[in-house]
Scaffold this motif. Structure first.
Motif, PDB file in Angstrom:
ATOM      1  N   PHE A 122       4.843  -2.659   7.647  1.00 43.96           N
ATOM      2  CA  PHE A 122       3.499  -2.615   7.085  1.00 43.96           C
ATOM      3  C   PHE A 122       2.828  -3.971   7.257  1.00 43.96           C
ATOM      4  O   PHE A 122       3.459  -5.017   7.128  1.00 43.96           O
ATOM      5  N   ASP A 123       1.517  -3.944   7.524  1.00 43.55           N
ATOM      6  CA  ASP A 123       0.745  -5.176   7.644  1.00 43.55           C
ATOM      7  C   ASP A 123       0.224  -5.647   6.296  1.00 43.55           C
ATOM      8  O   ASP A 123      -0.007  -6.837   6.098  1.00 43.55           O
ATOM      9  N   LEU A 124       0.041  -4.700   5.373  1.00 39.93           N
ATOM     10  CA  LEU A 124      -0.539  -4.998   4.073  1.00 39.93           C
ATOM     11  C   LEU A 124      -0.048  -3.954   3.082  1.00 39.93           C
ATOM     12  O   LEU A 124       0.080  -2.781   3.437  1.00 39.93           O
ATOM     13  N   VAL A 125       0.242  -4.378   1.859  1.00 42.06           N
ATOM     14  CA  VAL A 125       0.594  -3.415   0.820  1.00 42.06           C
ATOM     15  C   VAL A 125      -0.305  -3.657  -0.383  1.00 42.06           C
ATOM     16  O   VAL A 125      -0.711  -4.790  -0.665  1.00 42.06           O
ATOM     17  N   ILE A 126      -0.646  -2.581  -1.079  1.00 42.59           N
ATOM     18  CA  ILE A 126      -1.395  -2.647  -2.329  1.00 42.59           C
ATOM     19  C   ILE A 126      -0.441  -2.193  -3.427  1.00 42.59           C
ATOM     20  O   ILE A 126       0.147  -1.112  -3.327  1.00 42.59           O
ATOM     21  N   ARG A 127      -0.269  -3.016  -4.452  1.00 42.71           N
ATOM     22  CA  ARG A 127       0.704  -2.699  -5.489  1.00 42.71           C
ATOM     23  C   ARG A 127       0.134  -2.995  -6.880  1.00 42.71           C
ATOM     24  O   ARG A 127      -0.712  -3.869  -7.056  1.00 42.71           O
ATOM     25  N   GLY A 129      -6.625  -2.735  17.192  1.00 36.31           N
ATOM     26  CA  GLY A 129      -5.193  -2.472  17.134  1.00 36.31           C
ATOM     27  C   GLY A 129      -4.801  -1.690  15.889  1.00 36.31           C
ATOM     28  O   GLY A 129      -5.642  -1.203  15.137  1.00 36.31           O
ATOM     29  N   ARG A 130      -3.507  -1.601  15.659  1.00 37.46           N
ATOM     30  CA  ARG A 130      -2.955  -0.786  14.576  1.00 37.46           C
ATOM     31  C   ARG A 130      -2.862  -1.572  13.280  1.00 37.46           C
ATOM     32  O   ARG A 130      -2.431  -2.721  13.268  1.00 37.46           O
ATOM     33  N   LEU A 131      -3.263  -0.950  12.172  1.00 39.81           N
ATOM     34  CA  LEU A 131      -3.168  -1.559  10.851  1.00 39.81           C
ATOM     35  C   LEU A 131      -2.491  -0.574   9.913  1.00 39.81           C
ATOM     36  O   LEU A 131      -3.036   0.485   9.612  1.00 39.81           O
ATOM     37  N   ARG A 132      -1.276  -0.924   9.451  1.00 39.37           N
ATOM     38  CA  ARG A 132      -0.503  -0.050   8.568  1.00 39.37           C
ATOM     39  C   ARG A 132      -0.544  -0.596   7.145  1.00 39.37           C
ATOM     40  O   ARG A 132      -0.212  -1.753   6.898  1.00 39.37           O
ATOM     41  N   ILE A 133      -0.938   0.280   6.197  1.00 40.82           N
ATOM     42  CA  ILE A 133      -1.088  -0.111   4.804  1.00 40.82           C
ATOM     43  C   ILE A 133      -0.314   0.857   3.925  1.00 40.82           C
ATOM     44  O   ILE A 133      -0.323   2.064   4.152  1.00 40.82           O
ATOM     45  N   SER A 134       0.351   0.326   2.910  1.00 45.42           N
ATOM     46  CA  SER A 134       0.994   1.145   1.884  1.00 45.42           C
ATOM     47  C   SER A 134       0.222   0.951   0.580  1.00 45.42           C
ATOM     48  O   SER A 134      -0.053  -0.182   0.177  1.00 45.42           O
ATOM     49  N   ALA A 135      -0.150   2.064  -0.078  1.00 47.40           N
ATOM     50  CA  ALA A 135      -0.956   1.996  -1.294  1.00 47.40           C
ATOM     51  C   ALA A 135      -0.388   2.923  -2.352  1.00 47.40           C
ATOM     52  O   ALA A 135       0.213   3.951  -2.033  1.00 47.40           O
ATOM     53  N   PRO A 136      -0.582   2.606  -3.632  1.00 49.04           N
ATOM     54  CA  PRO A 136      -0.046   3.456  -4.708  1.00 49.04           C
ATOM     55  C   PRO A 136      -0.779   4.783  -4.811  1.00 49.04           C
ATOM     56  O   PRO A 136      -1.930   4.917  -4.368  1.00 49.04           O
ATOM     57  N   LEU A 137      -0.121   5.757  -5.425  1.00 50.01           N
ATOM     58  CA  LEU A 137      -0.603   7.141  -5.442  1.00 50.01           C
ATOM     59  C   LEU A 137      -1.969   7.281  -6.095  1.00 50.01           C
ATOM     60  O   LEU A 137      -2.895   7.848  -5.501  1.00 50.01           O
ATOM     61  N   LEU A 138      -2.140   6.792  -7.314  1.00 45.62           N
ATOM     62  CA  LEU A 138      -3.392   7.031  -8.037  1.00 45.62           C
ATOM     63  C   LEU A 138      -4.568   6.372  -7.326  1.00 45.62           C
ATOM     64  O   LEU A 138      -5.631   6.987  -7.167  1.00 45.62           O
ATOM     65  N   PHE A 139      -4.422   5.137  -6.893  1.00 48.55           N
ATOM     66  CA  PHE A 139      -5.500   4.455  -6.175  1.00 48.55           C
ATOM     67  C   PHE A 139      -5.831   5.185  -4.882  1.00 48.55           C
ATOM     68  O   PHE A 139      -7.006   5.301  -4.509  1.00 48.55           O
ATOM     69  N   SER A 140      -4.814   5.702  -4.217  1.00 45.72           N
ATOM     70  CA  SER A 140      -5.047   6.458  -2.978  1.00 45.72           C
ATOM     71  C   SER A 140      -5.820   7.737  -3.258  1.00 45.72           C
ATOM     72  O   SER A 140      -6.749   8.092  -2.530  1.00 45.72           O
ATOM     73  N   LEU A 161      -4.217  -4.644  -9.679  1.00 47.46           N
ATOM     74  CA  LEU A 161      -3.904  -4.183  -8.329  1.00 47.46           C
ATOM     75  C   LEU A 161      -3.968  -5.378  -7.389  1.00 47.46           C
ATOM     76  O   LEU A 161      -4.973  -6.105  -7.355  1.00 47.46           O
ATOM     77  N   TRP A 162      -2.884  -5.565  -6.645  1.00 50.87           N
ATOM     78  CA  TRP A 162      -2.756  -6.712  -5.745  1.00 50.87           C
ATOM     79  C   TRP A 162      -2.708  -6.266  -4.295  1.00 50.87           C
ATOM     80  O   TRP A 162      -2.153  -5.203  -3.976  1.00 50.87           O
ATOM     81  N   THR A 163      -3.270  -7.093  -3.422  1.00 53.74           N
ATOM     82  CA  THR A 163      -3.024  -6.972  -1.988  1.00 53.74           C
ATOM     83  C   THR A 163      -1.980  -8.027  -1.622  1.00 53.74           C
ATOM     84  O   THR A 163      -2.098  -9.189  -2.018  1.00 53.74           O
ATOM     85  N   LEU A 164      -0.954  -7.616  -0.883  1.00 52.29           N
ATOM     86  CA  LEU A 164       0.138  -8.509  -0.509  1.00 52.29           C
ATOM     87  C   LEU A 164       0.353  -8.462   0.998  1.00 52.29           C
ATOM     88  O   LEU A 164       0.239  -7.407   1.621  1.00 52.29           O
ATOM     89  N   TYR A 165       0.686  -9.627   1.568  1.00 52.84           N
ATOM     90  CA  TYR A 165       0.928  -9.723   3.011  1.00 52.84           C
ATOM     91  C   TYR A 165       1.887 -10.888   3.242  1.00 52.84           C
ATOM     92  O   TYR A 165       2.058 -11.761   2.369  1.00 52.84           O
TER      93      TYR A 165
END
Length: 296
Positions: A138-143, A91-102, A257-261
Motif C-alpha cells: 500500500f502507498d497510503l493507509v487511513i486508520r 501510475g498506480r495508487l493503492r490505499i487501505s481505508a477503514p470500513l465506516l469511512f469508506s 482519522l490519520w493518513t500514514l505513509y
C-alpha cells in the motif's frame, strides 16, 4: 550496486518466490534466481531463506525490501515525469481505508480524485485491521487512532466523537438503571460512561440487537429499536431535525482519522496529490465538516 539485480530482488520479494515472480512478469525464473544470487554475493548477505517449498526473507532481506521498493518506485516515477515533461501524478495508487469511512465518504473522495487526476489508477481496499503497508504494497493507509509505528509518518486529518442517541419516544434511564433497549455494535462495552451538561453518568446496557456495522446500528436506532453509541458525524442531521435526541457524549478522547505513509523524503507525487485532495475536502477536519460532506 546493480539496480537491475535490486529490481529483480524486489520482484521476487514482492511476489513471494522466483516462480511466482517469473509468471507475473514474464521474466525467466533462472534469470531472476541468478540476479538475486549476484546481489547476495555483492552484498555478502543472505537475503532469502530457501526452503523446500517456501522462500522467506531474512531480516536483512526484509530491511532491503522495505527501502528498495520505495527507492525503485521513486526512480520509476521520476523517469516517467521527466519523459512526460511535467509533474502531473500518474501510475498506480493503492490505499487501505477503514470500513465506516469508506462506506460514508470514500466513494465521493475517490471519484473526485479520479476526475482530477485521470492518469492515476486509484485502488482502495476497505478493512479495519492494521495492514502492513510495506509487505502488502500500500502507498497510503487511513486508520482510526493508530498505534505508534516508527516506520510510518503521517497526520490526523479528521476528528469525530462518540455520542449516545435515541429516538425521542425512548425514555432515558434514571440513576443506575439499565437502558430499556440498546442497539449494541460488536465490541461495544456493556456500560457507557457519558458526559452531559449535568455532569458525568454511567448507563448500563441491555442490548436487544448486536450488529457488526455502525451503519446498521444507526438505521436500527432511527427505527426506534433502542439507543445507540455512534459517531456524531453519522447522526448529525438526525439530531438537527429532531429525528434523534442526544443523551450525552461518550466520556473518552475524540476519534482521530490519520493518513500514514512510509516516508516524507520519498513521498510520491500520487500520494502528495491525494493528501492535498483530503485537505481540500476537510480543511478544518471537524465532525461537522465530515457530517456536511456525507450529507451532500
Amino acid at each position: 550496486m546493480d539496480l537491475l539485480a535490486l529490481a529483480d530482488f524486489n520482484l521476487v520479494a514482492q511476489h513471494g518466490g522466483f516462480g511466482r515472480a517469473a509468471r507475473a512478469t514474464g521474466r525467466p525464473k533462472a534469470t531472476l534466481s541468478r540476479r538475486v544470487a549476484e546481489l547476495e554475493a555483492a552484498l555478502d548477505l543472505r537475503l532469502f531463506e530457501r526452503g523446500a517449498r517456501a522462500l522467506k526473507l531474512t531480516e536483512e532481506g526484509r530491511a532491503l525490501f522495505e527501502r528498495a521498493g520505495r527507492l525503485l518506485a521513486e526512480l520509476e516515477e521520476t523517469a516517467a515525469t521527466i519523459a512526460s515533461g511535467g509533474e502531473r501524478p500518474r501510475g498506480r495508487l493503492r490505499i487501505s481505508a477503514p470500513l465506516l469511512f469508506s462506506q460514508t465518504a470514500m466513494g465521493k473522495i475517490a471519484a473526485g480524485f479520479a476526475l482530477k487526476y485521470p492518469e492515476v489508477r486509484l485502488e482502495v481496499s476497505t478493512e479495519d485491521r492494521a495492514v502492513d503497508m510495506i509487505e502488502e504494497g500500500f502507498d497510503l493507509v487511513i486508520r482510526v487512532n493508530p498505534d505508534p509505528d516508527e516506520r510510518l509518518v503521517g497526520r490526523a486529518f479528521l476528528r469525530d466523537r462518540l455520542v449516545v442517541v435515541a429516538s425521542p419516544g425512548l425514555a432515558r434511564p434514571a440513576g443506575d438503571l439499565p437502558a430499556p433497549a440498546v442497539v449494541r455494535a460488536t465490541g461495544d462495552p456493556l456500560a457507557w460512561n457519558i458526559r452531559t451538561p449535568a455532569g458525568r453518568a454511567t448507563i448500563a446496557i441491555e442490548p436487544v440487537l448486536a450488529l457488526s456495522s455502525l451503519i446498521m446500528v444507526r438505521d436500527a436506532v432511527r427505527a426506534g429499536v433502542g439507543a445507540g453509541r455512534l459517531p456524531v458525524s453519522l447522526v448529525s442531521h438526525d439530531l438537527a431535525d429532531g429525528t434523534l435526541v442526544h443523551w450525552g457524549d461518550i466520556d473518552r478522547p475524540d476519534i482521530a482519522l490519520w493518513t500514514l505513509y512510509p516516508s516524507r523524503r520519498l513521498l510520491s507525487a500520487r500520494v502528495s496529490a491525494f493528501l492535498d485532495h483530503l485537505r481540500e475536502a476537510f480543511p478544518m477536519g471537524t465532525p461537522d465538516e465530515l457530517a456536511a460532506y456525507i450529507g451532500k
